[in-house]
Design a protein around this motif. Structure first.
Motif, PDB file in Angstrom:
ATOM      1  N   ILE A 111       0.846  -1.183   0.000  1.00 14.73           N
ATOM      2  CA  ILE A 111       0.000   0.000   0.000  1.00 14.73           C
ATOM      3  C   ILE A 111       0.884   1.237   0.000  1.00 14.73           C
ATOM      4  N   GLY A 112       0.644   2.124  -0.943  1.00 14.62           N
ATOM      5  CA  GLY A 112       1.316   3.417  -0.938  1.00 14.62           C
ATOM      6  C   GLY A 112       0.443   4.416  -0.202  1.00 14.62           C
ATOM      7  N   LEU A 113       1.053   5.270   0.595  1.00 12.61           N
ATOM      8  CA  LEU A 113       0.291   6.274   1.324  1.00 12.61           C
ATOM      9  C   LEU A 113       0.290   7.576   0.526  1.00 12.61           C
ATOM     10  N   PRO A 114      -0.883   8.182   0.279  1.00 13.40           N
ATOM     11  CA  PRO A 114      -0.974   9.355  -0.589  1.00 13.40           C
ATOM     12  C   PRO A 114      -0.143  10.554  -0.127  1.00 13.40           C
ATOM     13  N   HIS A 115      -0.020  10.758   1.159  1.00 14.24           N
ATOM     14  CA  HIS A 115       0.731  11.910   1.662  1.00 14.24           C
ATOM     15  C   HIS A 115       2.175  11.560   2.007  1.00 14.24           C
TER      16      HIS A 115
ATOM     17  N   ILE B 106       3.559   0.387   2.814  1.00 15.00           N
ATOM     18  CA  ILE B 106       3.259  -0.600   3.846  1.00 15.00           C
ATOM     19  C   ILE B 106       3.050  -1.927   3.130  1.00 15.00           C
ATOM     20  N   HIS B 107       3.741  -2.935   3.591  1.00 16.40           N
ATOM     21  CA  HIS B 107       3.636  -4.269   3.001  1.00 16.40           C
ATOM     22  C   HIS B 107       2.843  -5.150   3.951  1.00 16.40           C
ATOM     23  N   LEU B 108       1.864  -5.874   3.411  1.00 16.97           N
ATOM     24  CA  LEU B 108       1.018  -6.764   4.194  1.00 16.97           C
ATOM     25  C   LEU B 108       1.179  -8.183   3.686  1.00 16.97           C
ATOM     26  N   HIS B 109       1.225  -9.089   4.607  1.00 15.20           N
ATOM     27  CA  HIS B 109       1.195 -10.522   4.307  1.00 15.20           C
ATOM     28  C   HIS B 109      -0.114 -10.986   4.936  1.00 15.20           C
ATOM     29  N   LEU B 110      -1.111 -11.269   4.115  1.00 14.59           N
ATOM     30  CA  LEU B 110      -2.471 -11.519   4.583  1.00 14.59           C
ATOM     31  C   LEU B 110      -2.890 -12.944   4.264  1.00 14.59           C
TER      32      LEU B 110
ATOM     33  N   ALA C 257       8.703   5.862  11.350  1.00 13.07           N
ATOM     34  CA  ALA C 257       9.652   6.892  11.769  1.00 13.07           C
ATOM     35  C   ALA C 257      10.373   7.523  10.589  1.00 13.07           C
ATOM     36  N   ASN C 258      10.534   6.798   9.483  1.00 19.13           N
ATOM     37  CA  ASN C 258      11.215   7.334   8.309  1.00 19.13           C
ATOM     38  C   ASN C 258      10.257   7.991   7.326  1.00 19.13           C
ATOM     39  N   ALA C 259       8.978   8.115   7.706  1.00 20.32           N
ATOM     40  CA  ALA C 259       8.005   8.775   6.843  1.00 20.32           C
ATOM     41  C   ALA C 259       8.298  10.275   6.814  1.00 20.32           C
ATOM     42  N   VAL C 260       7.609  10.983   5.951  1.00 13.48           N
ATOM     43  CA  VAL C 260       7.852  12.412   5.754  1.00 13.48           C
ATOM     44  C   VAL C 260       7.795  13.197   7.053  1.00 13.48           C
ATOM     45  N   GLY C 261       6.780  12.958   7.861  1.00 13.18           N
ATOM     46  CA  GLY C 261       6.608  13.693   9.119  1.00 13.18           C
ATOM     47  C   GLY C 261       7.256  13.015  10.310  1.00 13.18           C
ATOM     48  N   GLY C 262       7.942  11.934  10.101  1.00  9.38           N
ATOM     49  CA  GLY C 262       8.603  11.235  11.201  1.00  9.38           C
ATOM     50  C   GLY C 262       7.685  10.351  12.018  1.00  9.38           C
ATOM     51  N   GLY C 263       6.543   9.973  11.453  1.00  9.77           N
ATOM     52  CA  GLY C 263       5.632   9.076  12.163  1.00  9.77           C
ATOM     53  C   GLY C 263       4.630   9.807  13.030  1.00  9.77           C
ATOM     54  N   THR C 264       4.097  10.928  12.539  1.00  9.57           N
ATOM     55  CA  THR C 264       3.120  11.699  13.310  1.00  9.57           C
ATOM     56  C   THR C 264       1.818  10.918  13.457  1.00  9.57           C
ATOM     57  N   VAL C 265       0.939  11.425  14.296  1.00 17.86           N
ATOM     58  CA  VAL C 265      -0.361  10.789  14.515  1.00 17.86           C
ATOM     59  C   VAL C 265      -1.150  10.755  13.211  1.00 17.86           C
ATOM     60  N   ASP C 266      -1.083  11.833  12.432  1.00 19.48           N
ATOM     61  CA  ASP C 266      -1.800  11.865  11.156  1.00 19.48           C
ATOM     62  C   ASP C 266      -1.289  10.787  10.205  1.00 19.48           C
ATOM     63  N   GLU C 267       0.012  10.593  10.161  1.00 17.92           N
ATOM     64  CA  GLU C 267       0.578   9.548   9.303  1.00 17.92           C
ATOM     65  C   GLU C 267       0.165   8.165   9.787  1.00 17.92           C
TER      66      GLU C 267
ATOM     67  N   ALA D 223      -5.782   3.000   5.681  1.00 15.36           N
ATOM     68  CA  ALA D 223      -5.438   2.301   4.442  1.00 15.36           C
ATOM     69  C   ALA D 223      -5.381   0.791   4.665  1.00 15.36           C
ATOM     70  N   ILE D 224      -4.783   0.369   5.765  1.00 14.10           N
ATOM     71  CA  ILE D 224      -4.677  -1.062   6.074  1.00 14.10           C
ATOM     72  C   ILE D 224      -6.063  -1.670   6.254  1.00 14.10           C
ATOM     73  N   VAL D 225      -6.923  -1.008   7.038  1.00  6.85           N
ATOM     74  CA  VAL D 225      -8.275  -1.524   7.283  1.00  6.85           C
ATOM     75  C   VAL D 225      -9.057  -1.622   5.973  1.00  6.85           C
ATOM     76  N   ALA D 226      -8.972  -0.592   5.136  1.00  4.47           N
ATOM     77  CA  ALA D 226      -9.714  -0.600   3.876  1.00  4.47           C
ATOM     78  C   ALA D 226      -9.261  -1.741   2.968  1.00  4.47           C
ATOM     79  N   VAL D 227      -7.963  -1.946   2.856  1.00  4.13           N
ATOM     80  CA  VAL D 227      -7.436  -2.987   1.971  1.00  4.13           C
ATOM     81  C   VAL D 227      -7.773  -4.385   2.505  1.00  4.13           C
ATOM     82  N   VAL D 228      -7.593  -4.610   3.799  1.00  5.84           N
ATOM     83  CA  VAL D 228      -7.890  -5.926   4.370  1.00  5.84           C
ATOM     84  C   VAL D 228      -9.380  -6.228   4.266  1.00  5.84           C
ATOM     85  N   ALA D 229     -10.236  -5.251   4.566  1.00  2.00           N
ATOM     86  CA  ALA D 229     -11.683  -5.467   4.458  1.00  2.00           C
ATOM     87  C   ALA D 229     -12.071  -5.793   3.019  1.00  2.00           C
TER      88      ALA D 229
END
Length: 154
Positions: free
Chosen positions: A26-30, A36-40, A120-130, A137-143
Protein backbone atom coordinates in the motif's frame (compact mmCIF):
# COMPACT_ATOMS: atom_id res chain seq x y z
CA UNK A 1 -9.30 -2.39 -4.57
CA UNK A 2 -9.10 0.30 -7.19
CA UNK A 3 -7.30 3.51 -6.45
CA UNK A 4 -9.81 6.24 -5.71
CA UNK A 5 -9.35 9.96 -5.45
CA UNK A 6 -6.39 10.68 -3.21
CA UNK A 7 -5.45 7.04 -2.77
CA UNK A 8 -2.28 5.37 -3.93
CA UNK A 9 -2.71 2.11 -5.84
CA UNK A 10 -2.53 -1.22 -4.05
CA UNK A 11 -0.08 -3.71 -5.51
CA UNK A 12 -0.99 -7.38 -5.11
CA UNK A 13 1.32 -10.35 -5.46
CA UNK A 14 -0.71 -13.50 -5.96
CA UNK A 15 -4.33 -14.49 -6.36
CA UNK A 16 -6.59 -15.59 -3.56
CA UNK A 17 -6.96 -19.29 -3.12
CA UNK A 18 -8.45 -20.75 0.01
CA UNK A 19 -6.01 -20.46 2.91
CA UNK A 20 -3.09 -19.23 0.81
CA UNK A 21 -1.37 -15.99 1.84
CA UNK A 22 -1.49 -12.95 -0.39
CA UNK A 23 1.08 -10.16 -0.28
CA UNK A 24 -0.04 -6.57 -0.72
CA UNK A 25 1.76 -3.26 -0.88
CA UNK A 26 0.00 0.00 0.00
CA UNK A 27 1.32 3.42 -0.94
CA UNK A 28 0.29 6.27 1.32
CA UNK A 29 -0.97 9.36 -0.59
CA UNK A 30 0.73 11.91 1.66
CA UNK A 31 3.93 9.84 2.08
CA UNK A 32 4.86 8.96 -1.46
CA UNK A 33 8.15 7.38 -0.44
CA UNK A 34 6.64 5.12 2.23
CA UNK A 35 4.94 1.81 1.47
CA UNK A 36 3.26 -0.60 3.85
CA UNK A 37 3.64 -4.27 3.00
CA UNK A 38 1.02 -6.76 4.19
CA UNK A 39 1.19 -10.52 4.31
CA UNK A 40 -2.47 -11.52 4.58
CA UNK A 41 -3.90 -14.98 5.11
CA UNK A 42 -7.69 -15.35 5.07
CA UNK A 43 -9.00 -18.59 6.50
CA UNK A 44 -12.60 -19.72 7.01
CA UNK A 45 -12.79 -18.39 10.57
CA UNK A 46 -9.74 -16.16 10.97
CA UNK A 47 -7.41 -13.59 9.43
CA UNK A 48 -3.65 -13.36 9.90
CA UNK A 49 -1.98 -10.03 9.05
CA UNK A 50 1.73 -9.29 9.19
CA UNK A 51 2.83 -5.71 8.50
CA UNK A 52 6.11 -4.10 7.54
CA UNK A 53 7.04 -0.75 6.05
CA UNK A 54 9.70 0.48 3.67
CA UNK A 55 10.91 3.77 2.28
CA UNK A 56 12.26 4.50 -1.18
CA UNK A 57 15.71 5.42 0.09
CA UNK A 58 16.04 2.04 1.76
CA UNK A 59 17.93 3.61 4.66
CA UNK A 60 15.79 1.78 7.19
CA UNK A 61 17.71 -0.34 9.64
CA UNK A 62 16.46 -3.82 10.42
CA UNK A 63 13.13 -3.53 12.20
CA UNK A 64 12.48 -5.51 15.34
CA UNK A 65 9.45 -7.75 15.69
CA UNK A 66 6.54 -5.69 16.92
CA UNK A 67 3.61 -6.82 19.02
CA UNK A 68 1.61 -9.89 18.04
CA UNK A 69 -2.06 -9.51 18.99
CA UNK A 70 -4.98 -11.93 18.91
CA UNK A 71 -8.53 -10.54 18.81
CA UNK A 72 -11.89 -12.30 18.92
CA UNK A 73 -15.47 -11.07 18.70
CA UNK A 74 -17.31 -10.78 22.00
CA UNK A 75 -20.66 -12.47 21.52
CA UNK A 76 -22.20 -10.54 24.43
CA UNK A 77 -20.91 -7.14 23.26
CA UNK A 78 -20.12 -7.30 19.52
CA UNK A 79 -18.93 -3.68 19.40
CA UNK A 80 -16.05 -4.44 21.80
CA UNK A 81 -13.85 -7.31 20.57
CA UNK A 82 -11.55 -8.96 23.10
CA UNK A 83 -7.78 -8.83 22.57
CA UNK A 84 -4.85 -10.73 23.97
CA UNK A 85 -1.21 -9.80 23.50
CA UNK A 86 0.78 -12.87 22.52
CA UNK A 87 4.02 -10.90 22.17
CA UNK A 88 4.41 -7.31 23.35
CA UNK A 89 6.54 -4.44 22.20
CA UNK A 90 5.38 -1.21 23.90
CA UNK A 91 5.97 0.95 20.81
CA UNK A 92 3.51 -1.03 18.67
CA UNK A 93 1.13 -2.70 21.10
CA UNK A 94 -1.58 -0.03 20.96
CA UNK A 95 -1.54 0.25 17.16
CA UNK A 96 -1.68 -3.53 16.70
CA UNK A 97 -4.46 -3.97 19.27
CA UNK A 98 -6.58 -1.20 17.73
CA UNK A 99 -6.04 -2.64 14.26
CA UNK A 100 -7.00 -6.15 15.39
CA UNK A 101 -10.18 -4.86 17.06
CA UNK A 102 -11.28 -2.89 14.00
CA UNK A 103 -10.61 -5.85 11.70
CA UNK A 104 -12.67 -8.14 13.94
CA UNK A 105 -15.57 -5.66 13.90
CA UNK A 106 -15.34 -5.23 10.12
CA UNK A 107 -14.98 -8.89 9.19
CA UNK A 108 -16.54 -10.84 12.06
CA UNK A 109 -13.53 -13.19 12.06
CA UNK A 110 -10.81 -13.91 14.60
CA UNK A 111 -7.77 -11.81 13.83
CA UNK A 112 -4.03 -12.07 14.45
CA UNK A 113 -1.97 -8.91 13.81
CA UNK A 114 1.81 -8.70 13.95
CA UNK A 115 4.83 -7.47 12.09
CA UNK A 116 7.42 -4.74 12.10
CA UNK A 117 5.81 -1.58 10.75
CA UNK A 118 7.75 1.60 11.50
CA UNK A 119 6.71 5.03 10.23
CA UNK A 120 9.65 6.89 11.77
CA UNK A 121 11.22 7.33 8.31
CA UNK A 122 8.01 8.77 6.84
CA UNK A 123 7.85 12.41 5.75
CA UNK A 124 6.61 13.69 9.12
CA UNK A 125 8.60 11.24 11.20
CA UNK A 126 5.63 9.08 12.16
CA UNK A 127 3.12 11.70 13.31
CA UNK A 128 -0.36 10.79 14.52
CA UNK A 129 -1.80 11.86 11.16
CA UNK A 130 0.58 9.55 9.30
CA UNK A 131 -0.26 6.69 11.64
CA UNK A 132 -4.00 7.23 11.17
CA UNK A 133 -3.57 7.43 7.39
CA UNK A 134 -1.73 4.10 7.44
CA UNK A 135 -4.33 2.62 9.81
CA UNK A 136 -7.24 3.59 7.54
CA UNK A 137 -5.44 2.30 4.44
CA UNK A 138 -4.68 -1.06 6.07
CA UNK A 139 -8.28 -1.52 7.28
CA UNK A 140 -9.71 -0.60 3.88
CA UNK A 141 -7.44 -2.99 1.97
CA UNK A 142 -7.89 -5.93 4.37
CA UNK A 143 -11.68 -5.47 4.46
CA UNK A 144 -11.78 -5.39 0.64
CA UNK A 145 -9.66 -8.55 0.40
CA UNK A 146 -11.87 -10.38 2.91
CA UNK A 147 -14.95 -9.35 0.91
CA UNK A 148 -13.33 -10.62 -2.30
CA UNK A 149 -12.48 -13.93 -0.61
CA UNK A 150 -16.07 -14.28 0.67
CA UNK A 151 -17.49 -13.58 -2.77
CA UNK A 152 -15.11 -16.12 -4.32
CA UNK A 153 -16.34 -18.80 -1.90
CA UNK A 154 -19.98 -18.26 -2.84
Amino acid sequence: MAAGAGQAPVVTNGIHTAGQPVELSIGLPHNLGTRIHLHLTILATSIIVFLSSATLDGAQAGAAMSSFIYAIPDRYNPSQPLTTSLYTQPSSQDFSARLAKVLVRRTGKLCYVGGSMNLANAVGGGTVDEEMEAFRAIVAVVAAEVTKARNAEE
